[in-house]
Design an enzyme around this catalytic site. Structure first.
Site, PDB file in Angstrom:
ATOM      1  N   VAL A 251       2.261   2.693   2.347  1.00  0.00           N
ATOM      2  CA  VAL A 251       3.463   2.608   3.188  1.00  0.00           C
ATOM      3  C   VAL A 251       4.411   1.516   2.690  1.00  0.00           C
ATOM      4  O   VAL A 251       5.579   1.774   2.401  1.00  0.00           O
ATOM      5  CB  VAL A 251       3.076   2.375   4.661  1.00  0.00           C
ATOM      6  N   GLY A 252       3.891   0.281   2.586  1.00  0.00           N
ATOM      7  CA  GLY A 252       4.747  -0.839   2.186  1.00  0.00           C
ATOM      8  C   GLY A 252       5.429  -0.593   0.851  1.00  0.00           C
ATOM      9  O   GLY A 252       6.643  -0.833   0.713  1.00  0.00           O
TER      10      GLY A 252
ATOM     11  N   GLU B 155       6.240   3.824  10.738  1.00  0.00           N
ATOM     12  CA  GLU B 155       6.619   4.648   9.579  1.00  0.00           C
ATOM     13  C   GLU B 155       6.099   6.077   9.763  1.00  0.00           C
ATOM     14  O   GLU B 155       4.935   6.269  10.077  1.00  0.00           O
ATOM     15  CB  GLU B 155       6.027   4.018   8.303  1.00  0.00           C
TER      16      GLU B 155
ATOM     17  N   VAL C 246      -9.712  23.760   6.331  1.00  0.00           N
ATOM     18  CA  VAL C 246     -11.061  23.241   6.489  1.00  0.00           C
ATOM     19  C   VAL C 246     -11.061  21.952   7.335  1.00  0.00           C
ATOM     20  O   VAL C 246     -12.111  21.420   7.672  1.00  0.00           O
ATOM     21  CB  VAL C 246     -11.670  23.048   5.080  1.00  0.00           C
TER      22      VAL C 246
ATOM     23  N   GLY D  11       0.808  -1.216   0.000  1.00  0.00           N
ATOM     24  CA  GLY D  11       0.000   0.000   0.000  1.00  0.00           C
ATOM     25  C   GLY D  11       0.837   1.260   0.000  1.00  0.00           C
ATOM     26  O   GLY D  11       1.988   1.269  -0.460  1.00  0.00           O
TER      27      GLY D  11
ATOM     28  N   CYS E 206      -4.794   8.391   8.547  1.00  0.00           N
ATOM     29  CA  CYS E 206      -4.086   8.130   9.804  1.00  0.00           C
ATOM     30  C   CYS E 206      -4.509   8.972  11.009  1.00  0.00           C
ATOM     31  O   CYS E 206      -4.707   8.418  12.088  1.00  0.00           O
ATOM     32  CB  CYS E 206      -2.592   8.307   9.597  1.00  0.00           C
TER      33      CYS E 206
ATOM     34  N   THR F 298      -4.735  -1.055   8.990  1.00  0.00           N
ATOM     35  CA  THR F 298      -5.249  -1.207  10.360  1.00  0.00           C
ATOM     36  C   THR F 298      -6.398  -0.218  10.540  1.00  0.00           C
ATOM     37  O   THR F 298      -6.300   0.738  11.301  1.00  0.00           O
ATOM     38  CB  THR F 298      -4.147  -0.901  11.397  1.00  0.00           C
TER      39      THR F 298
END
Ligand code: NAD
Length: 473
Positions: A19-20, A165, A274, A17, A280, A95
């Protein structure tokens, strides 16, 4: 690090994704002697990683992937083969916040972490260092250890590390090339420290040793949640002040500047807007809220929850300003929404404030035309409909359209609402005179990202309403 440890020769990353993908592509790019295989169950995503059209947009990502892919960087759906071959495995799966059951809306859904961990235990035939890359609640590494140890084959040993990360979407590659710090958490045992030293060597391929910080597992896990909570808190704090500015005549940019000059505060991340978005911030704060509640710390939970509530309030407040400036009704009016991504330089729309705003405008019976330079049209329809509701897209399309450029979005519109701070929307880039000529009058611009020179744009004739500054109409 000065203790005996193995040298990593082969890495597997579970989860291709946001990150990976970038993280392990950079690891491969900087460590030509390490074979890196990024695996995912999502075959379409892997096919895209193996094609010319990568599945995510990040400045600089194309160059890193295309120069390394096929050399020592590989993308595959064969999760088992990736696990079997690797000395070290990153778990970089999603997650999300739990949608159903106890803790729904707050707790992290750790189902993907659990199944990836079970898979490692089931498949591994040699010792592995397992690295928690996903952002997880504090002490998740303990649960992963239990799964690994309870399911390991005889004589196979797993070491677990936390390596959160800190990249931000939109600047992922430069964040990975020049990180503020790399955090490695391990158990305080000889094996734990040795595993941490092996991972530290991987990063030492390009990161200075004094920027690679080792600490205990739980501090490392909590540091990631804490860092995101503190960043989001800064945004909610400045947004809370923006409401006071609008009511008093103070200017939020001036207030941010004045506060940021205090070296204890610093100038970064003090831009009113806004509201924050992305996959995250909200998720990780809610994680902290849930964790606090389950640790019987209700006051701490309430404290962090307020950061999210302020963010929701900011979106409602901004929408109310749009409605009230447009003579208290949006019925039948056309609103051009500039930007749908949650921030500039990414095509990611997860938790984007634009989604909330467009839904509010729909409730008010407006017609909405959206332009974003990077977001795919299919993504917009997905974001504006409930999964599984048949024909909902057709209903949405009666009110919402996607424009090919900002000029088309604004043609005939009563107002432009800037939701994403893309440079493309600045008055130095767009021809606002042309846009003004094509709009209904009075023509409004609502700058939800403080990117326009309001004076210049209002000289064209626009009524400019800016977040954090008093009403002009
Ligand atoms: P993502 O949804 O883009 O990617 C996760 C991938 O994991 C998906 O492609 C999914 O198919 C795959 N996956 C899930 N279970 C799997 C399994 N069992 N086997 C193989 N593949 C599996 O998520 P992301 O944005 O990359 O985030 C991953 C983690 O990193 C999350 O915990 C997130 O909080 C954290 N994080 C995200 C960011 C960010 O900016 N996106 C930054 C720092 C940390």
């Amino acid at each position: 690090i000065d203790i005996p440890h193995i040298t990593i020769k082969s890495i597997c990353c579970i989860g291709a994704g946001y990150v990976g993908g970038p993280t392990c592509a950079v690891i491969a790019h900087k460590n030509p002697h390490i074979k890196v295989t990024i695996v995912d169950l999502n075959a379409a995503r892997i096919a895209a990683w193996n094609s010319d059209e990568l599945p995510i947009y990040e400045p600089g990502l194309d160059e890193v992937v295309k120069s390394t892919r096929g050399r020592n960087l590989f993308f595959s759906t064969d999760v088992d083969a990736g696990i079997l071959e690797a000395d070290l495995i990153f778990v970089s799966v999603n997650t999300p916040t739990k949608i159903k059951g106890i803790g729904a809306g707050f707790a992290a859904d750790l189902g993907y972490v659990e199944s990836a961990t079970r898979k490692i235990a089931e498949v591994a035939k040699s010792d592995k260092i397992v690295v928690e890359k996903s952002t997880v609640p504090c002490r998740t590494a303990q649960s992963m250890r239990y799964i690994l140890e309870a399911n390991a084959k005889p004589d196979i040993h797993f070491d677990i590390l936390s390596n959160p990360e800190f990249l931000a979407e939109g600047t992922a590659i430069s964040d990975l090339f020049y990180p503020d710090r790399v955090l490695i958490g391990s158990l305080d045992t000889e094996r734990g420290r040795s595993a941490a030293a092996s991972l530290a060597d991987v990063y030492a391929g390009w990161v200075a040793r004094d920027q690679i910080i080792t600490m205990n597992l739980w501090s490392s896990e909590l540091s990631k949640l804490a860092a995101n909570a503190l960043l989001a808190q800064r945004i909610s704090s400045i947004n809370a002040l923006s409401a006071i500015c609008e009511a008093t005549g103070a200017d939020i940019d001036e207030v941010s500047y004045a506060c940021g000059l205090d070296t204890r505060i610093g100038p970064k991340f003090l831009k009113a807007s806004v509201g924050f978005g992305g996959s995250c911030f909200q998720k990780d704060i809610l994680n902290l809220v849930y964790l606090s509640e389950s640790l019987h710390l209700p006051e701490v939970a309430t404290y962090w929850k307020q950061v999210v509530e302020m963010n929701e309030y900011q979106k409602r407040r901004f929408t109310n300003r749009v409605i009230s400036c447009l003579f208290n009704t949006l019925t039948g009016k056309k609103i051009a929404v500039f930007g749908f991504a949650f921030k500039k330089d990414t095509g990611d729309t997860r938790e984007s404030p634009a989604i909330t705003l467009v839904n509010y405008f729909r409730e008010e019976k407006a017609y909405i035309s959206i332009f974003d330079p990077k977001v795919e049209e299919s993504q917009v329809w997905m974001d504006l409909t409930e999964p599984g509701v048949v024909d909902e897209t057709e209903a949405v399309k009666k009110q919402v359209s996607i424009a090919a450029d900002p000029y088309e979005a604004a043609a005939g519109a009563d107002a432009i609402v800037i939701c994403t701070e893309w440079n493309d929307f600045r008055e130095t880039v767009l021809d606002y005179e042309r846009i003004y000529a094509s709009m209904k009058k009075p023509a409004f611009i609502f700058d939800g990202r403080l990117i326009l020179d309001a004076k210049k744009v209002s000289q064209i004739g626009f009524k400019v309403e800016t977040i954090g500054r008093p009403r002009t109409t």
